[in-house]
Design an enzyme around this catalytic site. Structure first.
Site, short mmCIF file in Angstrom:
data_model
loop_
_atom_site.label_atom_id
_atom_site.label_comp_id
_atom_site.label_asym_id
_atom_site.label_seq_id
_atom_site.Cartn_x
_atom_site.Cartn_y
_atom_site.Cartn_z
N GLU A 255 36.74 43.59 39.74
CA GLU A 255 37.60 42.39 39.67
C GLU A 255 36.77 41.29 40.29
O GLU A 255 36.45 41.36 41.48
CB GLU A 255 38.87 42.59 40.49
N CYS A 294 42.08 35.11 43.73
CA CYS A 294 41.30 35.36 42.51
C CYS A 294 42.06 34.88 41.28
O CYS A 294 41.45 34.61 40.25
CB CYS A 294 40.99 36.84 42.40
#
Ligand code: NAP
Length: 514
Positions: A255, A294
């Site tokens: 990720e 994020c």
């Protein structure tokens, strides 16, 4: 902060000696909060996970492991105020901390609830039986936990959620984990990990904590192990290309950086409810966790006819987002995790400004006293009027309260701009025009791991653009890393191996109740 916390790694069911490592600094005032330990012996951790933690977890059924997660969630919930007290030192306001702490505990709760619908067995059937011949010879896919160790390498921005959102699917799948948190803010992860250990909810060897360097850990993994990485694309690229990772086909899920976008529909003029909803959401995404999410909105895509109106509304609202001590109730924008992280934001902002003009922010707030040494940065809005010709605004992530507004002419251009980020974790659309929304989704879905669509009728129920939910996939293609965490069983897949079994009905029956 007078008492410096001496941090320890946790290996083979005991705390290792503390101290000897680097100092960890408060994001608020620059004082020393904690001291890292020396490097741990990773061989012992691997051995313990493989020989003790794995067998203990695999002896349990999916439903039993679900109950174990519930006990863990209850234990963390009961002591969460200890975590809140430390969380503010990472720069987080009370509501930022809730996102991290309650969000992490919530992931455990949801996974434990999902386990109730899973088998009270050690293997899980994947799909139905396949008829592959005329006789008693059938096909059935099964999923079983891998027999190695799950290595979790986490970013610094979510010290609690980052650990728990990976542990929930891993432990439910039946794999032991070695957790390596981001070093900045590791004191908060260590505190949450202590609660986990002291809860007694997990069998021996199920979890271990590795603070600091991973040493040669990744060189000792094999094909039954799994790495789940969260962090920068640069680190991910380096680690997943490691010779041992490649040679042994070690599962590696990443990720990483993501230039997430939010699109204001062409129907959303300033008098439409979606206009205000959009402005509020963008500002929340820019300022929550000081933009260190994020999933935060980095690119604000608006119809060219509305760009000035949206910009004015954003500037007005951002003006109310006062930066300051995250412990103060009036503070709307906490600090970045550290001054090193702020330096990165300033450097990336400079790269963005080659293509975009500064609308507001871009400065360090003028704060008094000890806060002068904190890692504060004002909310910063950029504007790029020719986004189709730009590159940096679609590629450079300033990991802080920074976002760029850009115009689109028609739906095709909105799609092209959304996809110019080359893969993102989350995208949102604010519109009341169902067919226009469907057209946008048709053009963008393969570039974005999660798409949230909000209008006047469902806004009050929305979970928010940036919230990664345990029920839904968290991960995106391309630049976002190609991983898929969370999302119920989707998030368990990195820890389960699928096998196609070809056998008689009676044998398949026996396997299903293993
Ligand atoms: P980073 O520097 O890539 O570090 C991520 C993690 O990798 C940290 O735990 C770090 O440990 C570790 N690490 C670094 N070098 C390593 C090595 N050679 N071997 C083993 N581990 C290593 O990223 P960061 O600065 O923590 O996080 C910021 C970045 O993460 C941003 O770019 C952001 O986009 C991205 N991010 C992405 C997501 C997502 O879900 N997509 C979430 C959060 C953050 P140390 O801390 O000890 O260096």
């Amino acid at each position: 902060m007078t008492n410096v916390i001496a941090l320890s790694s946790y290996s083979a069911d005991r705390w290792l000696p503390s101290g000897a490592g680097a100092d960890l600094i408060s994001a608020i005032d620059g004082s020393v909060v904690a001291r890292m330990p020396g490097n741990a012996e990773v061989g012992e951790m691997l051995d313990h996970a493989r020989k003790v933690g794995g067998p203990a977890l695999r002896a349990m059924t999916f439903q039993q492991r679900g109950k174990m997660l519930r006990a863990l969630a209850d234990a963390l919930g009961a002591r969460k105020e200890e975590l809140y007290a430390l969380s503010s030192l990472t720069g987080a306001t009370r509501s930022d901390s809730a996102f991290d702490i309650e969000g992490g505990i919530g992931a455990l709760f949801v996974y434990s609830a999902k386990a109730k619908a899973m088998p009270d067995a050690r293997v899980m059937l994947d799909g139905g039986r396949e008829t592959i011949s005329k006789g008693d010879f059938l096909g059935q896919h099964i999923l079983a936990p891998m027999t190695g160790v799950a290595v979790h390498i986490n970013a610094y921005n979510f010290p609690v959620w980052g650990m728990l959102e990976k542990l929930a699917p891993t432990l439910l799948a039946g794999m032991p984990a070695i957790v390596k948190p981001g070093t900045v803010g590791a004191y908060l992860t260590e505190a949450a990990f202590r609660i986990i250990v002291e809860s007694g909810a997990l069998p021996p060897g199920a979890v271990q904590l590795l603070l600091g360097s991973t040493g040669d850990l990744l060189d000792q993994l094999d094909g039954q192990d799994s790495v789940a990485f969260t962090g920068s694309a640069e680190t991910a690229g380096r680690l997943k290309a490691g010779a041992n990772i490649v040679r042994n086909t070690v599962r590696f899920a990443a990720e990483q950086d993501s230039l997430n976008a939010s699109i204001l529909g062409q129907d959303a003029t300033p008098d439409a409810p979606e206009f205000d909803l959009f402005v509020k959401e963008v500002v929340r995404e820019m300022t929550q966790k000081a933009g260190q999410k994020c999933t935060a909105i980095r690119r604000i895509l608006v119809p060219v006819s509305q760009i000035d109106a949206v910009q004015d509304a954003l500037v007005a609202r951002l003006g109310k987002m006062t930066a300051g001590d995250p412990r103060a109730e009036t503070t709307r924008l906490g600090a970045l995790a550290g001054t090193g992280q702020r330096d990165d934001v300033i450097a990336n902002l400079a790269a963005l400004r080659a293509e975009a003009e500064l609308v507001t922010g871009g400065t360090i707030p003028d704060l008094d006293g000890e806060l002068e040494n904190g890692a504060f940065f004002n909310a910063t809005l950029l504007r790029c009027d020719r986004p189709s010709e730009a590159e940096a605004v679609h590629a450079v992530e300033a990991f802080g309260p920074v976002s760029t507004i850009m115009p689109y002419g028609d739906a095709d251009e909105a799609i092209a701009l959304a996809n110019a980020g080359k893969g993102s974790l989350a995208l949102s659309i604010f519109s009341h025009d169902t067919s226009a929304i469907a057209g946008l989704v048709g053009g963008i879905s393969t570039f974005h791991g999660r798409i949230m669509i909000v209008g006047r009728d469902n806004a009050e129920f929305s979970s928010g653009h940036g919230a990664a939910l345990p029920h839904l996939q968290h991960g995106g293609p391309g630049r976002a890393g190609g991983g898929a965490e969370l999302g119920g069983t989707i998030g368990m897949m990195p820890y389960l191996q699928r096998s196609a079994i070809q056998a008689s009905a009676a044998v398949l029956e026996a396997i299903a109740s293993l």
